[in-house]
Write an enzyme that holds these catalytic residues in place. Structure first.
Site, mmCIF file in Angstrom:
data_model
loop_
_atom_site.group_PDB
_atom_site.id
_atom_site.type_symbol
_atom_site.label_atom_id
_atom_site.label_comp_id
_atom_site.label_asym_id
_atom_site.label_seq_id
_atom_site.Cartn_x
_atom_site.Cartn_y
_atom_site.Cartn_z
ATOM 1 N N ARG A 1 -10.257 -11.688 1.878
ATOM 2 C CA ARG A 1 -11.107 -12.746 1.311
ATOM 3 C C ARG A 1 -10.405 -14.098 1.361
ATOM 4 N NH1 ARG A 1 -11.445 -9.351 -4.165
ATOM 5 N NH2 ARG A 1 -11.221 -7.719 -2.606
ATOM 6 N N LYS B 1 0.834 -1.197 0.000
ATOM 7 C CA LYS B 1 0.000 0.000 0.000
ATOM 8 C C LYS B 1 0.876 1.257 0.000
ATOM 9 C CE LYS B 1 -3.924 -1.893 2.642
ATOM 10 N NZ LYS B 1 -4.958 -1.657 1.626
#
Ligand code: BES
Ligand code: MN
Ligand code: ZN
Length: 489
Positions: A340, A266
């Protein structure tokens, strides 16, 4: 552990009121009519209360706002806070009125004059929630709020009702402390240790280590954590307050203790916010605590996947293919879509082991849900209208924003991989929906399931009516009510 402020209930005592130091808060109907307690305070202040509620400013107040009389003549208190609240106010409004009081508690104490208002317990819950202060890492002296006394015409009944809501406050505080905690303190191990503490309340707690997770085949979860020095862990919390043998409700939480993005790293700006990426696991923990504290007559199992997503020589790479516990293979296009991967395995395990009657997962899953819904609503995804409906009703009753989002074949197609059963990302358009579609592949046909993306509501940069800046505890009240309505009816 941050403790909710202590609250004492008593009958109205006018002598104690006039000599009370600190602050006094008076609950009044918005039409400004004065009941017996208000009239007494009005006499003590030589008409100040009547003049205040006769003013234009009073008429303009919205729910959750209040008027303040400073250094009132005739009282020892530093301030008299006038709080409008309808006699039959809905629960969220009563809590917001309490929030207005809780924001300003005085170190010398606060007296709340509730008169005959029937919503005292909710006023007190709002007060306690708003007074939350995460002070573990601040050194030096600080103003600690003094005792809170609530004067009510029905003190005994109010105390009784407030006791039931104390469990909810404790649950919300547990969640907020976990979410606010920095990642060097709340490692996966420390998180698991705090959950083990719930055993004192009668929750069965079990910690699965990497060896156990490997034996179970949870490779998509383990792949996320393999670049971290902290071990990946799954914690199972069982509350068996219902009939023996009755299938439980399963709650599953994303517990990424820190999300750097991994090799798909990020940007630096704002990365510090990713300490809250365990928010889903935090809510599951808070709900379990609330259920146990109030002795819920329901079977609920909470499962959290605790990992840290780090870039490292051992970290997974973009392009890696990993096999889930279910057996489906996943091409990891972006290591930042890690939540996920964690949930896929924990959700599958929850179904295999507990054959639940329904399953709800909570996760700070996507930035896309923040773009879609901002910070007002969590995104609710479900292929079961009855479960989704019950959840949305519970959220509305508790005053927590929740909004239904779509699912559909067309979104699912975006997950097609050239070399594996699926990719872990579906591109930018509809990013929150493709994430939900990914999870749906790990839900057995026919099982009522709901996914809640809480990325936008878990921690905020501005205070709300019921929370200071930082962790909100969104979802604890909603899920506690859902359990009550759905399983304890
Ligand atoms: N933890 C983030 C999602 C997130 C974003 C939570 C903002 C809270 C606030 C998640 O793991 C993530 O990085 N998602 C990616 C997915 C993308 C790579 C498909 C995102 O939303 O950008
Ligand atoms: Mn991520
Ligand atoms: Zn994440």
């Amino acid at each position: 552990m941050t403790e909710p402020v202590a609250v004492r209930f008593q009958d109205t005592d006018i002598a104690a009121l006039s000599s009370a130091e600190g602050r006094i808060a008076l609950i009044l109907p918005p039409d400004g009519s004065l009941g017996p307690d208000a009239r007494r305070l009005d006499r003590l202040t030589r008409g100040a209360v009547a003049r205040a509620v006769g003013s234009k400013a009073w008429g303009r107040l919205k729910p959750g706002e209040s008027l303040e009389i400073g250094w009132p003549a005739g009282l020892a208190a530093e301030a008299l806070q006038l709080v409008p609240l309808k006699r039959r106010a809905p629960v969220p409004e009563a809590r917001r009125a309490g929030g207005a009081i809780g924001r300003k508690l005085h170190e010398k104490g606060t007296v709340v004059v509730a008169g005959t208002h029937a919503g005292v317990a909710d006023i007190v819950l709002g007060l306690r929630l708003r007074a939350y202060d995460f002070a573990d890492h601040r050194t030096g002296s600080r103003d600690v709020p003094g005792p809170v006394a609530v004067m009510s015409a029905r003190a005994a009944a109010a105390a009784e009702a407030a006791r039931a809501l104390d469990a909810v406050a404790q649950g919300v505080f547990f969640t907020r402390d976990l979410v606010n905690e920095p990642a060097n303190v709340l490692t996966t191990r420390e998180f698991a240790r705090r959950l083990e503490g719930l055993a004192q309340l009668g929750i069965e707690v079990e910690v699965l280590d990497e060896k156990a997770l490997g034996d179970l085949g949870m490779r998509t979860l383990l792949a996320v954590g393999q670049g971290s020095d902290s071990p990946s862990l799954v914690v199972v919390m069982r509350w068996q307050g219902g009939a023996a043998g009755e299938a439980p409700l399963a709650l599953v939480g994303k517990g990424v203790c820190f999300d750097t993005g991994g090799i798909s790293i990020k940007p630096a700006a704002g990365m510090e916010d990713m300490t809250m990426d365990m928010g889903g696991a935090g809510v599951v923990a808070g709900v379990m605590k609330a259920l146990a504290l109030r002795g819920a007559k329901a079977n609920v199992v909470g499962l959290v996947g605790l990992v840290e997503n780090m870039p490292d020589g051992r970290a997974q790479r973009p392009g890696d293919v990993v096999r889930s516990m279910k057996g489906d293979t996943v091409e990891v296009i972006n290591t930042d879509a890690e939540g996920r991967l964690v949930l896929a395995d924990v959700m599958w395990y929850a179904q295999e082991r507990f054959a639940p009657r329904a399953m709800i997962d909570l996760a700070t899953l996507t930035g896309a849900i923040v773009i879609a819904l901002g910070h007002e609503n969590a995104g609710v995804f479900s292929s079961d209208d009855a479960l989704a409906g019950a959840l949305l009703r519970a959220a509305a009753a508790e005053g927590e924003g929740a909004w239904r989002m779509p699912l559909g074949e067309g979104y699912d197609r975006l997950l097609k991989s050239r070399i594996a059963d699926m990719k872990n990302v579906g591109g930018r358009p509809g990013g929150a929906v493709t994430a939900a579609q990914f999870l749906k592949r790990f839900v057995r046909d026919g099982l009522p399931w709901c996914h809640i993306d809480i990325a936008g509501v878990t921690a905020l940069t501005e205070a709300t009516a019921l929370a200071p800046k930082g962790a909100t505890g969104w979802g604890v009240m909603t899920l506690d009510r859902l359990v009550r309505d759905m399983l304890e009816g």
